[in-house]
Design an enzyme around this catalytic site. Structure first.
Site, PDB file in Angstrom:
ATOM      1  N   SER A  95     -22.193   7.156 -24.972  1.00  0.00           N
ATOM      2  CA  SER A  95     -22.045   6.098 -25.490  1.00  0.00           C
ATOM      3  C   SER A  95     -22.477   4.872 -24.225  1.00  0.00           C
ATOM      4  CB  SER A  95     -20.447   5.585 -25.584  1.00  0.00           C
ATOM      5  OG  SER A  95     -20.083   4.548 -26.404  1.00  0.00           O
ATOM      6  N   HIS A 228     -17.031   9.256 -33.123  1.00  0.00           N
ATOM      7  CA  HIS A 228     -17.647   8.909 -31.725  1.00  0.00           C
ATOM      8  C   HIS A 228     -17.755   9.836 -30.713  1.00  0.00           C
ATOM      9  CE1 HIS A 228     -19.653   5.882 -29.308  1.00  0.00           C
ATOM     10  NE2 HIS A 228     -18.662   5.993 -28.544  1.00  0.00           N
TER      11      HIS A 228
END
Length: 257
Positions: A95, A228
């Site tokens: 991320s 995610h």
């Protein structure tokens, strides 16, 4: 080159592997800390010497102000990483950490220190900007975003004291991630491996595929089932991929896991 023998403020070396041929430097997601990579270090040592970056504003660095933009963070961090370059350095970031790792790799390359591989996880390519303003929202909006991404134990967010401690660093990290703008420059020359979940609300497959544009070296895209934080569910496969590519640096084509 003198290599540090202790962890210092920025680097955590949970399972030293001084005889490993390659070092893997890990950069955490927004709100994350070095301890997220403790299991990674445990699993990959001694084949890789795993280093985990500890950003300011969390855990034992909680009293320090967190960085709110990527370039300023990298200005400091590149020197902390460079001292470990007495052997090949591979970089892994998830991320926000993928963006930080990419910028560190660019800086190292510009200095003449080649990175052996970049693993970019759960992040669209630097050139694929998508407007977002989560960092400008109230605390409830930040907490809602954390829950949506499923990266934090929901039970933790019911503890007001814990929430009070983690939200300042989280907000700073989101500001850094959302205000980042790619500045064109020479591409990397190292292999780049993009990893993503097929149901990630922040990154679609074309976003991840576009990491190809940022290197003249080999590229592969690995798509996993999940959101995610797909890597929590697929840890054995992700670790095997890192071990394999960090060791040989050889990959061809597009892989789906």
């Amino acid at each position: 080159m003198a290599v540090p023998t202790d962890n210092g403020a920025w680097i955590r070396r949970f399972h030293p592997a001084p005889d490993a041929p390659t070092r893997l430097v890990c950069f955490a997601h927004a709100g994350g800390s070095a301890s997220y990579f403790y299991p990674v270090s445990q699993a990959l040592s001694p084949s890789l010497d795993v280093l985990a970056v500890q950003y300011p504003g969390r855990q034992d660095r909680r009293a320090e102000p967190a960085f709110e933009d990527v370039p300023r963070l990298v200005d400091v961090l590149v020197d902390e990483v460079a001292v470990w370059a007495d052997r090949p350095l591979a970089l892994f970031g998830h991320s926000l950490g993928a963006t930080v790792a990419f910028e560190v790799a660019r800086r190292l390359q510009a200095r003449g220190t080649e990175v052996s591989a970049l693993f970019a996880s759960g992040r669209r390519a630097p050139s694929r900007h998508r407007p977002a303003w989560v960092h400008e929202g109230d605390d409830d909006a930040l907490i809602s975003e954390m829950l949506k991404l499923e990266g934090t134990d929901a039970q933790m967010l019911t503890d007001p004291e814990l929430v009070r401690m983690i939200l300042p660093a989280l907000r700073a990290d989101y500001r850094a991630a959302e205000t980042y703008r790619y500045q064109p420059g020479p591409p990397l020359t190292c292999p780049v491996y993009a990893l993503t979940g097929d149901a990630d609300p922040q990154v679609d497959v074309p976003d991840a595929e576009s990491w190809r544009e940022h290197t003249t070296g080999p590229f592969a895209l690995h798509v996993f089932s999940g959101g995610h934080f797909y890597l929590n569910r697929h840890a054995p496969q992700v670790l095997a991929l890192i071990r394999r590519h960090a060791a040989d640096g050889v990959v061809a084509g597009h892989a789906r896991a």
